[in-house]
Design a protein around this motif. Structure first.
Motif, mmCIF file in Angstrom:
data_model
loop_
_atom_site.group_PDB
_atom_site.id
_atom_site.type_symbol
_atom_site.label_atom_id
_atom_site.label_comp_id
_atom_site.label_asym_id
_atom_site.label_seq_id
_atom_site.Cartn_x
_atom_site.Cartn_y
_atom_site.Cartn_z
ATOM 1 N N ARG A 1 2.591 -1.502 8.367
ATOM 2 C CA ARG A 1 1.183 -1.333 7.261
ATOM 3 C C ARG A 1 1.976 -1.896 5.880
ATOM 4 O O ARG A 1 1.022 -2.293 5.189
ATOM 5 C CB ARG A 1 0.864 0.326 7.103
ATOM 6 N N ASN A 2 3.135 -1.567 5.638
ATOM 7 C CA ASN A 2 3.760 -1.826 4.176
ATOM 8 C C ASN A 2 3.639 -3.279 4.215
ATOM 9 O O ASN A 2 3.505 -3.987 3.020
ATOM 10 C CB ASN A 2 5.314 -1.216 4.086
ATOM 11 N N ASN B 1 0.531 -4.941 3.458
ATOM 12 C CA ASN B 1 -0.056 -4.922 2.049
ATOM 13 C C ASN B 1 1.103 -5.827 1.107
ATOM 14 O O ASN B 1 0.471 -6.536 0.080
ATOM 15 C CB ASN B 1 0.120 -3.526 1.626
ATOM 16 N N ILE C 1 -7.442 -1.606 2.893
ATOM 17 C CA ILE C 1 -6.266 -0.956 2.065
ATOM 18 C C ILE C 1 -5.961 0.519 2.468
ATOM 19 O O ILE C 1 -4.773 0.883 2.600
ATOM 20 C CB ILE C 1 -6.617 -0.953 0.583
ATOM 21 N N ASN D 1 -4.085 0.350 5.775
ATOM 22 C CA ASN D 1 -2.728 -0.055 5.660
ATOM 23 C C ASN D 1 -1.996 0.815 4.678
ATOM 24 O O ASN D 1 -0.796 0.293 4.167
ATOM 25 C CB ASN D 1 -2.821 -1.479 5.349
ATOM 26 N N ALA D 2 -2.484 1.809 4.273
ATOM 27 C CA ALA D 2 -1.641 2.727 3.266
ATOM 28 C C ALA D 2 -0.216 3.179 3.749
ATOM 29 O O ALA D 2 -0.182 3.709 4.967
ATOM 30 C CB ALA D 2 -2.202 4.107 2.851
ATOM 31 N N SER D 3 0.615 2.969 3.110
ATOM 32 C CA SER D 3 2.087 3.227 3.780
ATOM 33 C C SER D 3 2.816 4.282 2.805
ATOM 34 O O SER D 3 3.048 4.112 1.515
ATOM 35 C CB SER D 3 3.017 1.950 3.671
ATOM 36 N N TYR E 1 5.006 2.756 -0.704
ATOM 37 C CA TYR E 1 4.036 3.160 -1.544
ATOM 38 C C TYR E 1 3.647 2.213 -2.648
ATOM 39 O O TYR E 1 2.504 2.115 -3.257
ATOM 40 C CB TYR E 1 4.124 4.523 -2.134
ATOM 41 N N THR F 1 1.364 -0.454 -1.606
ATOM 42 C CA THR F 1 -0.069 -0.106 -1.667
ATOM 43 C C THR F 1 -0.580 0.064 -2.961
ATOM 44 O O THR F 1 -1.759 -0.225 -3.334
ATOM 45 C CB THR F 1 -0.080 1.427 -0.924
#
Length: 290
Positions: free
Chosen positions: A245-246, A249, A264, A267-269, A273, A276
């Motif tokens: 996911r990171n 982003n 978003i 895919n929040a990591s 972070y 994100t």
């Protein structure tokens, strides 16, 4: 002292090449060989290197490609001809702090990592880094280092574009992947950490990366996004869901995309972070970071 091989790919940047070479010659570590692979330069690069070879006999190996084959192939040619116990690299428009090689060799001997690296700084003005370059560190200061684990590296390239490792390891892994349009360095560090374990990074800024936007660099081109896609596909088996996911982003950030909020959120990591937050800042304020 173990011999350290320093490879430098170059093309049509003779003035910058001098700065890079001079930074290697200024190292506090004496046992260094310098390998320059010239990508069919049309300027005075051959004459510049010839002058160094004359002044420093036995110190240089000059390789030349009759047609440009890419920096990745140039690095691999140098690795094929290197004689050192250790190997590290330098792009022709970047340069080292005088204590970089000594610091990395000492860290490698002390910690026996997969590779050793230092903190690095992007710069656009030479004066921005003069004070950092001229500072000298004590042995106790240079001995301070932090671990870089494979999981941490899979979130982001904390090592930068150059590391020091054993030459035999680079060769065992087949050198840099010439099929990658970019991110070949990051890919190499992941393969080293996956095969040989945790890396170490000096806490000090000992490497300087020229970020002059007037010159073409991969990090400023569409090759960067293509390279990241291949990187994800190549190393998906090593990545957790959060790491993947990171990297999605990171692709949004590189492509200057402003995706829907639902994408978003999806895919929040947690571990990534920062990427994100960069996507959110670009989404709402139009400010592209990184």
């Amino acid at each position: 002292m173990a011999l350290v091989s320093v490879y430098i790919p170059t093309r049509n940047r003779s003035a910058l090449l001098r700065r890079a070479i001079d930074s290697v010659l200024a190292q506090s570590y004496d046992e260094i060989e310098i390998l320059v692979c010239d990508e069919a330069s049309e300027d005075d690069t051959p004459d510049v290197v010839a002058s160094y070879i004359e002044r420093y006999p036995g110190k240089f190996t000059y390789l030349r490609n009759d047609t440009p084959q890419g920096a990745c192939r140039a690095r691999n040619r140098c690795i094929e001809h290197a004689r050192g116990t250790y190997v590290t690299g330098l792009d022709d428009d970047d340069f080292f702090h005088p204590q970089r090689v000594a610091c990395l060799v000492d860290l490698y001997v002390t910690h026996a990592p997969s590779f050793a690296c230092t903190r690095f700084k992007y710069f656009q003005d030479q004066q921005q880094v003069d004070m950092l370059r001229d500072r000298r560190y004590s042995a106790a200061e240079l001995a301070k280092a932090d671990e870089l684990t494979l999981p941490a590296l899979l979130y982001a390239n904390h090592a930068g574009n150059q590391v020091l490792t054993e030459l035999s390891r680079m060769r065992e892994l087949g050198g840099f992947d010439e099929d990658m349009p970019s991110w070949q360095d990051y890919d190499m560090w992941i393969r080293l950490a996956d095969r040989y374990g945790t890396a170490v990074r000096s806490r000090h800024l000992l490497s300087f990366v020229d970020d002059d936007r007037s010159r073409a660099r991969i990090r400023n081109s569409n090759k960067r996004a293509e390279g990241s896609q291949r990187f994800i596909a190549k190393h998906a088996g090593l990545m957790s869901a959060d790491q993947q996911r990171n990297h999605r982003n990171i692709q949004y950030v590189m492509n200057r995309e402003r995706p829907p909020l639902r994408d978003i959120a999806r895919n929040a990591s947690l571990g990534g972070y920062k990427s994100t937050m960069k996507v959110l800042i670009h989404k709402f304020f139009g400010v592209a970071l990184g």
